[in-house]
Design a protein around this motif. Sequence first.
Motif, mmCIF file in Angstrom:
data_model
loop_
_atom_site.group_PDB
_atom_site.id
_atom_site.type_symbol
_atom_site.label_atom_id
_atom_site.label_comp_id
_atom_site.label_asym_id
_atom_site.label_seq_id
_atom_site.Cartn_x
_atom_site.Cartn_y
_atom_site.Cartn_z
ATOM 1 N N ALA A 1 -84.573 -47.831 -3.678
ATOM 2 C CA ALA A 1 -84.953 -47.394 -2.362
ATOM 3 C C ALA A 1 -85.700 -46.066 -2.786
ATOM 4 C CB ALA A 1 -83.872 -47.066 -1.188
ATOM 5 N N ARG A 2 -86.831 -45.645 -2.186
ATOM 6 C CA ARG A 2 -87.423 -44.375 -2.137
ATOM 7 C C ARG A 2 -86.601 -42.777 -1.702
ATOM 8 N NH1 ARG A 2 -93.863 -45.543 -1.426
ATOM 9 N NH2 ARG A 2 -94.169 -46.905 -3.185
ATOM 10 N N ARG A 3 -85.996 -43.454 -0.687
ATOM 11 C CA ARG A 3 -85.044 -42.358 -0.144
ATOM 12 C C ARG A 3 -83.861 -43.067 0.848
ATOM 13 N NH1 ARG A 3 -86.449 -41.081 5.153
ATOM 14 N NH2 ARG A 3 -88.137 -42.100 6.051
ATOM 15 N N VAL A 4 -83.076 -42.013 1.268
ATOM 16 C CA VAL A 4 -82.023 -42.520 2.233
ATOM 17 C C VAL A 4 -82.644 -42.497 3.620
ATOM 18 C CG1 VAL A 4 -79.913 -41.731 3.193
ATOM 19 C CG2 VAL A 4 -80.163 -41.711 0.743
ATOM 20 N N HIS A 5 -82.731 -43.395 4.242
ATOM 21 C CA HIS A 5 -83.387 -43.461 5.826
ATOM 22 C C HIS A 5 -82.012 -43.098 6.641
ATOM 23 C CE1 HIS A 5 -87.220 -44.924 4.624
ATOM 24 N NE2 HIS A 5 -86.595 -45.744 3.740
ATOM 25 N N CYS B 1 -80.981 -50.819 1.431
ATOM 26 C CA CYS B 1 -82.085 -49.997 1.333
ATOM 27 C C CYS B 1 -82.043 -48.803 2.119
ATOM 28 C CB CYS B 1 -83.221 -51.089 1.379
ATOM 29 S SG CYS B 1 -84.731 -49.914 1.169
ATOM 30 N N CYS B 2 -81.769 -49.046 3.511
ATOM 31 C CA CYS B 2 -81.709 -48.052 4.384
ATOM 32 C C CYS B 2 -80.679 -46.822 3.976
ATOM 33 C CB CYS B 2 -81.730 -48.593 6.053
ATOM 34 S SG CYS B 2 -80.033 -49.059 6.028
ATOM 35 N N TYR B 3 -79.731 -46.948 3.209
ATOM 36 C CA TYR B 3 -78.817 -46.227 2.796
ATOM 37 C C TYR B 3 -79.264 -45.612 1.635
ATOM 38 C CZ TYR B 3 -76.218 -48.906 6.396
ATOM 39 O OH TYR B 3 -75.823 -49.253 7.474
ATOM 40 N N GLY B 4 -80.354 -45.712 1.053
ATOM 41 C CA GLY B 4 -80.769 -45.423 -0.225
ATOM 42 C C GLY B 4 -80.435 -46.201 -1.515
ATOM 43 N N LYS B 5 -80.003 -47.158 -1.260
ATOM 44 C CA LYS B 5 -79.556 -48.135 -2.483
ATOM 45 C C LYS B 5 -80.709 -48.940 -2.872
ATOM 46 C CE LYS B 5 -74.948 -48.210 -1.165
ATOM 47 N NZ LYS B 5 -73.813 -49.013 -0.879
#
Length: 104
Positions: free
Chosen positions: A86-90, A65-69
């Motif tokens: 994920a809503r965006r890449v963190h 998720c933190c990588y935008g997946k």
Amino acid sequence: MMKMRFVAPSSDAPGADLVAHERQMDDSVPWAVRYRGELGHVVFGHDAKRGLQREQFATGLDTGCCYGKALTALILPEHSIVSTPARRVHTAVPVHVHSPPPKF
């Protein structure tokens, strides 16, 4: 504390004890593959490179998720999986993290 992502036999002898490794060795496998449920079902994360892992006695939920997946959850007691993009890449994807998308 240690990172244990892989296990390998301590020797070539049949039934040899397993030794924990942080990095993959020639004869190692992901620890969840070899885990036989001695402590019950284990739910774990922090392994985005491998992505969703569903073994008989272990479930790895890190789908990057933190990588935008995707953000993935395990619903108990039925052990069903839900996931949402994920809503965006963190954070940027490290070179060592290239997991396939989760499969259900």
